[in-house]
Enzyme design. Sequence first.
Site, mmCIF file in Angstrom:
data_model
loop_
_atom_site.group_PDB
_atom_site.id
_atom_site.type_symbol
_atom_site.label_atom_id
_atom_site.label_comp_id
_atom_site.label_asym_id
_atom_site.label_seq_id
_atom_site.Cartn_x
_atom_site.Cartn_y
_atom_site.Cartn_z
ATOM 1 N N TYR A 226 0.837 -1.209 0.000
ATOM 2 C CA TYR A 226 0.000 0.000 0.000
ATOM 3 C C TYR A 226 0.871 1.257 0.000
ATOM 4 O O TYR A 226 0.690 2.139 -0.840
ATOM 5 C CB TYR A 226 -0.932 0.003 1.219
ATOM 6 N N LYS B 213 1.415 4.322 -2.909
ATOM 7 C CA LYS B 213 1.208 5.757 -2.672
ATOM 8 C C LYS B 213 2.496 6.550 -2.941
ATOM 9 O O LYS B 213 2.443 7.698 -3.375
ATOM 10 C CB LYS B 213 0.691 5.966 -1.246
HETATM 11 P P1 NAP Z 1 -13.163 4.321 0.715
HETATM 12 O O1 NAP Z 1 -14.098 5.026 1.642
HETATM 13 O O2 NAP Z 1 -12.960 2.849 0.874
HETATM 14 O O3 NAP Z 1 -13.582 4.654 -0.777
HETATM 15 C C1 NAP Z 1 -12.898 4.078 -1.860
HETATM 16 C C2 NAP Z 1 -13.583 4.467 -3.156
HETATM 17 O O4 NAP Z 1 -12.919 3.798 -4.223
HETATM 18 C C3 NAP Z 1 -15.039 4.050 -3.171
HETATM 19 O O5 NAP Z 1 -15.812 5.000 -3.863
HETATM 20 C C4 NAP Z 1 -15.020 2.740 -3.951
HETATM 21 O O6 NAP Z 1 -16.251 2.581 -4.602
HETATM 22 C C5 NAP Z 1 -13.894 3.022 -4.940
HETATM 23 N N1 NAP Z 1 -13.333 1.786 -5.410
HETATM 24 C C6 NAP Z 1 -12.858 0.740 -4.678
HETATM 25 N N2 NAP Z 1 -12.497 -0.262 -5.480
HETATM 26 C C7 NAP Z 1 -12.768 0.145 -6.750
HETATM 27 C C8 NAP Z 1 -12.631 -0.456 -8.025
HETATM 28 N N3 NAP Z 1 -12.162 -1.703 -8.160
HETATM 29 N N4 NAP Z 1 -12.997 0.252 -9.119
HETATM 30 C C9 NAP Z 1 -13.485 1.504 -9.002
HETATM 31 N N5 NAP Z 1 -13.644 2.131 -7.813
HETATM 32 C C10 NAP Z 1 -13.282 1.447 -6.717
HETATM 33 O O7 NAP Z 1 -11.701 4.952 0.800
HETATM 34 P P2 NAP Z 1 -11.177 6.459 0.992
HETATM 35 O O8 NAP Z 1 -10.522 6.515 2.306
HETATM 36 O O9 NAP Z 1 -12.205 7.449 0.633
HETATM 37 O O10 NAP Z 1 -10.031 6.427 -0.090
HETATM 38 C C11 NAP Z 1 -9.876 7.394 -1.111
HETATM 39 C C12 NAP Z 1 -8.400 7.518 -1.431
HETATM 40 O O11 NAP Z 1 -7.730 8.075 -0.303
HETATM 41 C C13 NAP Z 1 -7.712 6.180 -1.721
HETATM 42 O O12 NAP Z 1 -6.810 6.328 -2.788
HETATM 43 C C14 NAP Z 1 -6.956 5.905 -0.427
HETATM 44 O O13 NAP Z 1 -5.839 5.064 -0.636
HETATM 45 C C15 NAP Z 1 -6.575 7.308 -0.026
HETATM 46 N N6 NAP Z 1 -6.232 7.475 1.387
HETATM 47 C C16 NAP Z 1 -7.152 7.217 2.367
HETATM 48 C C17 NAP Z 1 -6.775 7.383 3.697
HETATM 49 C C18 NAP Z 1 -7.730 7.109 4.816
HETATM 50 O O14 NAP Z 1 -7.294 6.998 5.975
HETATM 51 N N7 NAP Z 1 -9.017 7.022 4.563
HETATM 52 C C19 NAP Z 1 -5.479 7.799 4.023
HETATM 53 C C20 NAP Z 1 -4.573 8.049 3.010
HETATM 54 C C21 NAP Z 1 -4.969 7.898 1.688
HETATM 55 P P3 NAP Z 1 -16.946 1.182 -5.026
HETATM 56 O O15 NAP Z 1 -16.778 0.231 -3.901
HETATM 57 O O16 NAP Z 1 -18.361 1.615 -5.306
HETATM 58 O O17 NAP Z 1 -16.244 0.766 -6.281
#
Ligand code: NAP
Length: 265
Positions: free
Chosen positions: A155, A159
């Site tokens: 992961y 990133k």
């Molecule tokens: P999340 O709540 O799990 O949302 C992930 C999104 O990506 C959902 O809309 C999901 O929609 C979509 N997704 C997952 N698998 C997919 C696929 N195979 N094809 C198309 N869409 C897909 O996560 P989040 O925290 O908002 O994450 C958003 C970004 O922020 C990510 O890149 C994550 O790595 C990054 N990030 C998050 C955090 C944190 O702590 N939350 C920290 C650092 C970075 P569906 O399931 O409907 O496809």
Amino acid sequence: MSSKPLGTALVTGASTGLGAVYADRLARRGHDLILVARDAARMEALATRLRAETGQAAEVLPADLTDPAAVARVADRLATDAAITLLVNNAGMSLKGGLLDNGPAEIQRLIALNVTAPTLLAGAAAKAFAGRRAGTIVNIASVLALAPEAYDGVYSGSKAFILNLSLSLAGRLRETGVQVQAVLPGATRTEIWERSGTDVNAFPPGMVMEAGDLVDAALRGLDRGETVTIPPLADEAQWTAYDAARLAMGPNLSRRDVAPRYRPG
Ligand code: NAP
């Protein structure tokens, strides 16, 4: 609601979490939307609400971004739809466990979603935007790009790739007027934790940011013209010093002569 025509924002991972908040904030700024993720019903509900609340157009484009054909369809839309002015490369996943706990299929899924898809989409947008000499690419990385020891390397490595890609692309596109921003969230309250088997509520107090705060801060960073935005980092000088140290090494990293410490004797 704004009357300024800002063009269309294509947001991946827009069905929930940071992507859904981006969709909300960008519609309120005056962008029309194209929402991309797998869960069409969830995106339809969001699109219906945002159309009603903001008057902006919102289209749902269901796609599994681990599927090369689906990525190609979204990339083609970026390449051919001149109304698109902003790409938010946000869809991403984490693993349950890490490299030692997962088989090839799960590891390949993560790389497909976190690396391959955003790279191909950024490439399609970059070419289209550079041709029009306008546009913005926002890539969601993570603070783990800077802290690989804190988490699994698959992961955090994905990133770090996004951070590298963004820094390089920002340099390449600077003269074209196209803006590139890498956003590095720390732990943020979204479904990503539950999806990867972690209870975010068990984190130490004060460690988890709310999704709305994260996206609002990231958009402020974008408005400031930042290439790298780290919403939780209070002391900006820490990033500036790190980046300056990295850049200072640059001229010393490719030489005919082996460094003295590696010479025989
Ligand atoms: P999340 O709540 O799990 O949302 C992930 C999104 O990506 C959902 O809309 C999901 O929609 C979509 N997704 C997952 N698998 C997919 C696929 N195979 N094809 C198309 N869409 C897909 O996560 P989040 O925290 O908002 O994450 C958003 C970004 O922020 C990510 O890149 C994550 O790595 C990054 N990030 C998050 C955090 C944190 O702590 N939350 C920290 C650092 C970075 P569906 O399931 O409907 O496809």
